[in-house]
Design a protein around this motif. Sequence first.
Motif, PDB file in Angstrom:
ATOM      1  N   LYS A 144      66.118  55.030  30.094  1.00 29.94           N
ATOM      2  CA  LYS A 144      65.943  53.845  30.947  1.00 29.94           C
ATOM      3  C   LYS A 144      64.640  53.125  30.623  1.00 29.94           C
ATOM      4  O   LYS A 144      64.582  51.896  30.629  1.00 29.94           O
ATOM      5  CB  LYS A 144      65.974  54.243  32.425  1.00 29.94           C
ATOM      6  N   GLU A 145      63.602  53.884  30.341  1.00 31.08           N
ATOM      7  CA  GLU A 145      62.304  53.282  30.030  1.00 31.08           C
ATOM      8  C   GLU A 145      62.337  52.551  28.683  1.00 31.08           C
ATOM      9  O   GLU A 145      61.813  51.448  28.548  1.00 31.08           O
ATOM     10  CB  GLU A 145      61.219  54.355  30.016  1.00 31.08           C
ATOM     11  N   VAL A 146      62.973  53.156  27.692  1.00 34.95           N
ATOM     12  CA  VAL A 146      63.001  52.571  26.346  1.00 34.95           C
ATOM     13  C   VAL A 146      63.998  51.417  26.257  1.00 34.95           C
ATOM     14  O   VAL A 146      63.688  50.359  25.713  1.00 34.95           O
ATOM     15  CB  VAL A 146      63.334  53.654  25.288  1.00 34.95           C
ATOM     16  N   ARG A 147      65.203  51.597  26.793  1.00 41.36           N
ATOM     17  CA  ARG A 147      66.263  50.592  26.654  1.00 41.36           C
ATOM     18  C   ARG A 147      66.398  49.662  27.861  1.00 41.36           C
ATOM     19  O   ARG A 147      67.094  48.664  27.799  1.00 41.36           O
ATOM     20  CB  ARG A 147      67.624  51.256  26.418  1.00 41.36           C
ATOM     21  N   GLY A 148      65.784  50.041  28.969  1.00 43.16           N
ATOM     22  CA  GLY A 148      65.871  49.207  30.158  1.00 43.16           C
ATOM     23  C   GLY A 148      67.201  49.293  30.886  1.00 43.16           C
ATOM     24  O   GLY A 148      67.536  48.420  31.675  1.00 43.16           O
ATOM     25  N   MET A 149      67.971  50.340  30.605  1.00 46.14           N
ATOM     26  CA  MET A 149      69.269  50.527  31.256  1.00 46.14           C
ATOM     27  C   MET A 149      69.664  51.994  31.190  1.00 46.14           C
ATOM     28  O   MET A 149      69.056  52.770  30.449  1.00 46.14           O
ATOM     29  CB  MET A 149      70.340  49.672  30.584  1.00 46.14           C
ATOM     30  N   SER A 150      70.669  52.357  31.965  1.00 45.77           N
ATOM     31  CA  SER A 150      71.162  53.728  31.947  1.00 45.77           C
ATOM     32  C   SER A 150      71.902  54.002  30.645  1.00 45.77           C
ATOM     33  O   SER A 150      72.465  53.083  30.047  1.00 45.77           O
ATOM     34  CB  SER A 150      72.114  53.967  33.118  1.00 45.77           C
ATOM     35  N   PRO A 151      71.925  55.263  30.222  1.00 49.27           N
ATOM     36  CA  PRO A 151      72.657  55.586  28.987  1.00 49.27           C
ATOM     37  C   PRO A 151      74.159  55.342  29.161  1.00 49.27           C
ATOM     38  O   PRO A 151      74.694  55.557  30.247  1.00 49.27           O
ATOM     39  CB  PRO A 151      72.369  57.065  28.755  1.00 49.27           C
ATOM     40  N   PRO A 152      74.841  54.897  28.114  1.00 49.45           N
ATOM     41  CA  PRO A 152      76.292  54.680  28.214  1.00 49.45           C
ATOM     42  C   PRO A 152      77.015  56.012  28.388  1.00 49.45           C
ATOM     43  O   PRO A 152      76.549  57.053  27.933  1.00 49.45           O
ATOM     44  CB  PRO A 152      76.662  54.017  26.899  1.00 49.45           C
ATOM     45  N   LYS A 153      78.148  55.942  29.050  1.00 45.32           N
ATOM     46  CA  LYS A 153      78.961  57.142  29.267  1.00 45.32           C
ATOM     47  C   LYS A 153      80.135  57.126  28.303  1.00 45.32           C
ATOM     48  O   LYS A 153      80.429  56.131  27.674  1.00 45.32           O
ATOM     49  CB  LYS A 153      79.443  57.167  30.711  1.00 45.32           C
ATOM     50  N   GLY A 154      80.805  58.245  28.215  1.00 50.24           N
ATOM     51  CA  GLY A 154      81.992  58.327  27.364  1.00 50.24           C
ATOM     52  C   GLY A 154      81.872  59.445  26.358  1.00 50.24           C
ATOM     53  O   GLY A 154      80.808  60.032  26.162  1.00 50.24           O
ATOM     54  N   MET A 155      82.994  59.707  25.736  1.00 50.42           N
ATOM     55  CA  MET A 155      83.053  60.803  24.768  1.00 50.42           C
ATOM     56  C   MET A 155      82.510  60.361  23.414  1.00 50.42           C
ATOM     57  O   MET A 155      82.535  59.178  23.074  1.00 50.42           O
ATOM     58  CB  MET A 155      84.500  61.260  24.609  1.00 50.42           C
TER      59      MET A 155
END
Length: 191
Positions: free
Chosen positions: A46-57
């Motif tokens: 979140k700090e580096v990209r400014g968003m939550s990590p994407p989900k999925g396989m």
Amino acid sequence: MTASKSLVGEMLQVQLAIDLIELGARLQVLETETDLSRARLIRLFKEVRGMSPPKGMLPFSTDWFITWLPNIHSSLFYAFYQRLKEQQNCERMEAFVKAYRLYTEQVDVDAAEPVLGLTRAWTLIRFFESDLLQQSTCTRCEGHFVAHAHTPDQHYVCGICQPPSRAGKTRRRAAQIAAPRETPIIRCQRG
């Protein structure tokens, strides 16, 4: 001495995570390749990209790497990785990060994302390590290309020397449709 060593080790883990996040790593890649906790990795993402990590396989099929365009890109990336690891004596993840940066410098990423995203590049390395993929040498150009492991390759011809009949036509057609049409200039001849 142990406390400073663990601080340096933790700092190196955080730096590796930051490098991977900047290059587009998914959370599963970060969890596998670092010793940092999931909560810490999410905060860092979140700090580096400014968003939550994407989900999925994560991708799990070796077949994607064998298709025409992905095969060319995968083979280029793997050649960089192998050279850094074997000839430059880079550690596995150091070679991976450097090879992926070299790959993105060599392909046109201005138009869109590279054909081989970081997660797929990481999966490619894992498939080689698991003996699911191998390199086959083209009998025409003698280049080394990604192929299914244990596949007879004495008559192997790469996708560059023998592209499939529809190779590249889809992208070219899409570019023609997207490009503004120019009105032809008609000139009269005076005589």
